[in-house]
Design a protein around this motif. Structure first.
Motif, PDB file in Angstrom:
ATOM      1  N   LYS A  87       0.874  -1.422   0.094  1.00 11.59           N
ATOM      2  CA  LYS A  87      -0.102   0.120  -0.059  1.00 11.59           C
ATOM      3  C   LYS A  87       0.862   1.103  -0.058  1.00 11.59           C
ATOM      4  O   LYS A  87       0.398   2.358   0.413  1.00 11.59           O
ATOM      5  CB  LYS A  87      -1.045  -0.054   1.271  1.00 11.59           C
ATOM      6  CG  LYS A  87      -1.698  -1.069   1.291  1.00 11.59           C
ATOM      7  CD  LYS A  87      -2.490  -1.580  -0.048  1.00 11.59           C
ATOM      8  CE  LYS A  87      -3.437  -0.342  -0.400  1.00 11.59           C
ATOM      9  NZ  LYS A  87      -4.210  -0.860  -1.794  1.00 11.59           N
ATOM     10  N   GLY A  88       2.183   1.141  -0.584  1.00 13.23           N
ATOM     11  CA  GLY A  88       2.946   2.367  -0.410  1.00 13.23           C
ATOM     12  C   GLY A  88       2.924   2.981  -1.970  1.00 13.23           C
ATOM     13  O   GLY A  88       3.118   4.165  -1.994  1.00 13.23           O
ATOM     14  N   ARG A 168       5.708   5.289   2.438  1.00 12.45           N
ATOM     15  CA  ARG A 168       4.449   6.107   2.634  1.00 12.45           C
ATOM     16  C   ARG A 168       4.345   6.448   3.828  1.00 12.45           C
ATOM     17  O   ARG A 168       4.579   5.665   4.863  1.00 12.45           O
ATOM     18  CB  ARG A 168       3.333   5.447   2.101  1.00 12.45           C
ATOM     19  CG  ARG A 168       1.987   6.335   1.688  1.00 12.45           C
ATOM     20  CD  ARG A 168       0.798   5.352   1.240  1.00 12.45           C
ATOM     21  NE  ARG A 168      -0.310   6.118   1.085  1.00 12.45           N
ATOM     22  CZ  ARG A 168      -1.462   5.422   0.605  1.00 12.45           C
ATOM     23  NH1 ARG A 168      -1.323   4.311   0.388  1.00 12.45           N
ATOM     24  NH2 ARG A 168      -2.507   6.174   0.525  1.00 12.45           N
ATOM     25  N   ARG A 173      -0.651   4.862   5.477  1.00 12.89           N
ATOM     26  CA  ARG A 173      -0.594   3.559   4.830  1.00 12.89           C
ATOM     27  C   ARG A 173      -1.130   2.416   5.656  1.00 12.89           C
ATOM     28  O   ARG A 173      -1.828   1.581   5.114  1.00 12.89           O
ATOM     29  CB  ARG A 173       0.901   2.981   5.042  1.00 12.89           C
ATOM     30  CG  ARG A 173       1.368   1.835   4.022  1.00 12.89           C
ATOM     31  CD  ARG A 173       2.525   0.946   4.745  1.00 12.89           C
ATOM     32  NE  ARG A 173       1.928   0.261   5.979  1.00 12.89           N
ATOM     33  CZ  ARG A 173       1.101  -0.686   5.727  1.00 12.89           C
ATOM     34  NH1 ARG A 173       1.039  -1.242   4.675  1.00 12.89           N
ATOM     35  NH2 ARG A 173       0.451  -1.399   6.894  1.00 12.89           N
ATOM     36  N   SER A 176      -4.973   2.929   4.646  1.00 14.94           N
ATOM     37  CA  SER A 176      -4.907   2.272   3.351  1.00 14.94           C
ATOM     38  C   SER A 176      -5.148   0.749   3.381  1.00 14.94           C
ATOM     39  O   SER A 176      -5.811   0.095   2.579  1.00 14.94           O
ATOM     40  CB  SER A 176      -4.052   2.769   2.427  1.00 14.94           C
ATOM     41  OG  SER A 176      -4.163   2.046   1.042  1.00 14.94           O
ATOM     42  N   ASP A 177      -4.220   0.058   4.244  1.00  8.89           N
ATOM     43  CA  ASP A 177      -4.128  -1.375   4.290  1.00  8.89           C
ATOM     44  C   ASP A 177      -5.487  -1.864   5.118  1.00  8.89           C
ATOM     45  O   ASP A 177      -6.083  -3.100   4.612  1.00  8.89           O
ATOM     46  CB  ASP A 177      -3.012  -1.744   5.470  1.00  8.89           C
ATOM     47  CG  ASP A 177      -2.574  -3.090   5.043  1.00  8.89           C
ATOM     48  OD1 ASP A 177      -3.232  -4.097   4.902  1.00  8.89           O
ATOM     49  OD2 ASP A 177      -1.239  -3.347   5.528  1.00  8.89           O
ATOM     50  N   GLY A 214       4.607  -0.494   9.011  1.00  9.94           N
ATOM     51  CA  GLY A 214       4.974   1.040   8.994  1.00  9.94           C
ATOM     52  C   GLY A 214       6.264   1.252   9.909  1.00  9.94           C
ATOM     53  O   GLY A 214       6.797   2.338   9.755  1.00  9.94           O
TER      54      GLY A 214
END
Length: 330
Positions: A87-88, A168, A173, A176-177, A214
């Motif tokens: 998700k980056g 990101r 991130r 988003s994940d 992260g």
């Protein structure tokens, strides 16, 4: 007395003899490079004149015909790998890079160095596209960055491999994940309940894999045991959206390639909220990433977001120091 018939006969034979001589010479020179069993095949002299290559194609032309190379060349192990992060922006980077005529990349994620390592390098090589001399073979599997065994395994394949990590803002991130998982499993717990071990004390649950990804500094330490920093390039997921040509320029430099992918290859899609290609690899049509990219994030309690920022801040600071670059996430 009549003149001797010999000169007349010679004149009559001269034209066909000359014609035959010319044909013999043509066949000899045409076959010189291709008919000899000991010499590699080469085009004949006349063929060389007729088939002399045109001047080098412009970037957009070479990009559009790069798919031609699918059936030529040989399969090689990758010289460059996009190793993370999930998700980056790794899919966007890969699709952008595939426009370059000197990059050949696998579309699907092989997951060789994390899930399929026991299948062996021959199996891995067979997944790769064919490349010509001077072209770079690439693949991307974002989970490699957080896989403990991946650095040693890639180093065993090639200590000269070039590694690319798209990073990101860890808070964005992780949201988003979660959004991606939620789209597949609507019954999962709330973001807040997954984030905290104890909501009252605000203790972050680092056992949640989405949180762990992260902590970039922690994972990078593992990679630096096997690869020098000079072989790792960190791409900003944020700048990949705001300045795709700038980030792609850095990647092309890192790979030792001519800067062919430039501003003229992109346009900004306001509906999706990120840049798209004016022409995709092997196509003359615009191309944007699929509907699974750019999903709308759920609303997260601002206090939860702030607690996550506080949690990630020291790790971000260490990551900035390790890479020598401030990504501006704080």
């Amino acid at each position: 007395m009549d003149a001797s018939p010999v000169p007349h006969l010679r004149r009559r034979l001269l034209l066909p003899l000359c014609t035959m001589l010319f044909l013999c010479l043509y066949m000899f020179y045409s076959c010189a490079g291709s008919c000899s069993p000991s010499a590699p095949a080469q085009p004949g002299v006349l063929s060389q004149l007729l088939l002399r290559p045109e001047p080098r194609l412009q970037a957009e032309e070479t990009g559009s015909i790069s798919s031609f190379y699918n059936g030529s060349g040989s399969k090689k192990l990758p010289q460059a790998i996009i190793i993370g992060v999930k998700k980056g922006g790794t899919r966007a980077l890969l699709e952008f890079l595939r426009v370059h005529p000197d990059i050949r990349a696998v579309g699907a994620e092989p997951h060789f160095f994390d899930r399929n390592y026991d299948r062996g390098l021959d199996w891995y090589r067979e997944l790769m596209p064919r490349t010509l001399d001077g072209q770079i073979t690439m693949e991307k599997t974002p989970s490699y960055f957080v896989t403990k065994e991946a650095p040693a395994r890639i180093a065993a394949m090639s200590k000269d491999a070039k590694l690319i990590v798209v990073v990101r803002d860890p808070v964005t991130r992780v949201i988003s994940d979660y959004t991606q998982t939620l789209s597949k499993r609507p019954d999962i717990p709330t973001f807040e309940s997954l984030t905290f071990k104890n909501r009252t004390t605000g203790l972050i649950d680092i056992s949640w894999s989405a949180i762990q990804i992260g902590i970039y500094a922690k994972h990078l330490e593992n990679w630096l045991q096997y690869f020098p920093m000079s072989q790792i390039l960190f791409v900003s997921g944020e700048r990949l959206i705001t300045d795709p040509a700038g980030e792609l320029g850095r990647v092309q430099d890192f790979l030792g390639l001519k800067r062919i992918i430039t501003d003229k290859h992109f346009y900004f899609n306001k509906t999706k909220g990120f840049p798209c290609l004016k022409k995709a690899e092997g196509s003359s049509k615009p191309h944007c990433l699929g509907k699974t990219k750019g999903r709308t994030h759920p609303n997260i309690d601002p206090e939860v977001v702030q607690r996550l920022r506080e949690f990630y801040r020291p790790f971000n600071m260490k990551f900035y120091q390790m890479t020598g670059h401030d990504f501006g996430w704080d």
